[in-house]
Enzyme design. Structure first.
Site, short mmCIF file in Angstrom:
data_model
loop_
_atom_site.label_atom_id
_atom_site.label_comp_id
_atom_site.label_asym_id
_atom_site.label_seq_id
_atom_site.Cartn_x
_atom_site.Cartn_y
_atom_site.Cartn_z
N PHE A 1 42.99 42.52 48.87
CA PHE A 1 41.95 43.29 48.18
C PHE A 1 40.98 42.32 47.54
CE2 PHE A 1 39.70 45.39 44.83
CZ PHE A 1 39.30 46.55 45.44
N ASP B 1 41.35 33.91 45.18
CA ASP B 1 40.79 35.06 44.46
C ASP B 1 41.74 35.36 43.31
OD1 ASP B 1 39.89 37.42 43.44
OD2 ASP B 1 39.59 38.41 45.37
N LYS C 1 37.11 40.35 35.92
CA LYS C 1 37.98 41.19 35.08
C LYS C 1 38.11 40.67 33.65
CE LYS C 1 39.94 43.97 38.62
NZ LYS C 1 40.28 43.66 40.02
#
Ligand code: PLP
Length: 400
Positions: A140, A225, A254
């Site tokens: 993802f 990531d 985030k």
């Protein structure tokens, strides 16, 4: 207004691209949130780890308030007195040489892939338009058309083609598959050190170390990531640190803003980020003075409140306690630090009803990939608060 009225409005006017729990929140403080009826819940999702510092952290809020009264946005057409300090502090903290600020995680990923392709052509000497990037099944990395071009999840792609070429999918956790997939045109391998959205999938021990060694041997960039796993979540500043691996590029986002606004960045080697020249890439809001001031405060909280250490210690305790629950439904508890997936047996029929039961007991958690309940509370959580949660989780996992 009442819960049901908000839900009706949202269902009527918001596109239905999420399936949220039916709770309407209005306030948050630390690990706790309150709904419009005054009910209090513990947040065990932390906005997919964007709230590692907890809701409404006073020091980050203060930085936001102060900077918002001085200067919020210049665009990068002019310089300002916050972005350079953000860049320096982020590079020093992560042990990297250069950074490029963006807004969302997906934009950081897009930026990293642009950097990797240009590096491939200008530094590695890949023939024009031939660069390949290798990624993993179950990945993802966000929701842009290019990023969903290399997802292995049909639901993310359906109806959105045509897709961007130049990507190769290999199994996750398998270094041999990486080595076999590399060609002279491979610019980069992009990977999550732990797959978050796939259901907190932890690769075999030594995976990232092997990956680093293979990338080095073939002159292939390693892009980690760490948008979800980074900034303390797994019990280290970065999940790569568990194996002492330093990637060529990190994508982060985030928790970089402690949840106050969208802030992301790519941070990495000068040899790679140095390929950008004026006009080749940009973002109106990326690295704004406001974002930079917020990110600086968010990073300081991670360091000064020792969030990676807290995650490591409390995560070990939480996982041990979860594993000790004798439940007919649970297949496995996996994760690192306070990044935990409780995997239910397939015949149970999905995690959603468990999340709804937890909600009724005052815990907000979200299922991921049908069978996994993810527990990722803010890293400022205390042991007493974890014990409070465990009591309720036990109740739900042992009830019939
Ligand atoms: C959330 C996430 C993204 C995308 O971030 P957005 O801010 O939602 O665009 C990318 N990669 C990983 C690993 C993520 O968890």
């Amino acid at each position: 207004m009442k819960t049901q009225e908000y839900i009706a409005l949202e269902d009527r006017y918001n596109a239905h691209n999420y399936h949220p729990l039916d709770v309407v929140l209005t306030r948050g403080e630390g690990v706790w949130v309150w709904d419009v009826e005054g009910n209090k819940y513990m947040d065990c999702l932390s906005a997919y780890s964007a709230l590692n510092q907890g809701h409404n952290h006073p020091r980050v809020r203060q930085a936001l308030l102060e900077q918002s009264q001085k200067l919020s946005l210049t665009s990068r057409a002019f310089r300002n007195d916050q972005t350079p300090l953000f860049a320096q502090e982020l590079c020093e903290l992560t042990g990297q040489e250069m950074m490029l600020p963006m807004n969302s995680g997906a934009e950081a990923v897009e930026t990293a892939m642009k950097a990797a392709r240009r590096w491939g052509y200008q530094v590695k000497g890949i023939p024009e338009n031939q660069a390949e990037i290798i990624v993993c099944k179950g990945n993802f990395h966000g929701r842009t058309i290019t990023i969903i071009s290399f997802t292995s999840e049909p639901a993310y792609q359906e109806g959105f083609g045509p897709f961007t070429p130049g990507y190769k999918l290999i199994p996750y956790g398998d270094p041999e598959a990486l080595e076999a997939a590399i060609t002279p045109n491979t610019a980069a391998f992009m990977v999550e050190p732990i797959q978050g959205e796939a259901g907190v999938v932890v690769p075999p021990e030594g995976y990232m170390r092997r990956v680093r060694e293979i990338c080095d041997r073939h002159n292939v960039l390693l892009i980690a990531d760490e948008i979800q796993t980074g900034l303390g979540r797994t019990g280290q500043l970065f999940a790569c640190d568990w194996e002492d691996v330093k990637p060529d590029l990190y994508t982060i986002g985030k928790a970089l803003s402690a949840g106050f606004m969208p802030i992301s960045a790519v941070v990495g080697k000068r040899e790679v980020l140095g390929v950008f020249t004026p006009g080749s890439h940009g973002s109106t809001f990326g690295g704004s003075p406001l974002a930079s001031a917020v990110a600086r405060a968010a990073l300081r909280v991670i360091v000064e409140e020792k969030l990676p250490e807290r995650s490591r210690e409390l995560g070990a305790y939480f996982q041990e306690q979860l594993r000790a629950i004798d439940s007919p439904y649970v297949k496995e508890v996996r994760g690192k630090g306070l990044f935990i997936g409780v995997v239910l047996k397939p015949e149970v029929g999905g995690a959603r009803p468990f999340c709804e039961k937890l909600q009724s007991l005052g815990i907000l958690a979200k299922e991921t990939h049908r069978d996994v309940i993810r527990f990722a509370p803010p890293l400022i959580i205390t042991k007493e608060e974890l014990d409070w949660a465990l009591e309720r989780i036990r109740q739900v996992l042992q009830s019939d």
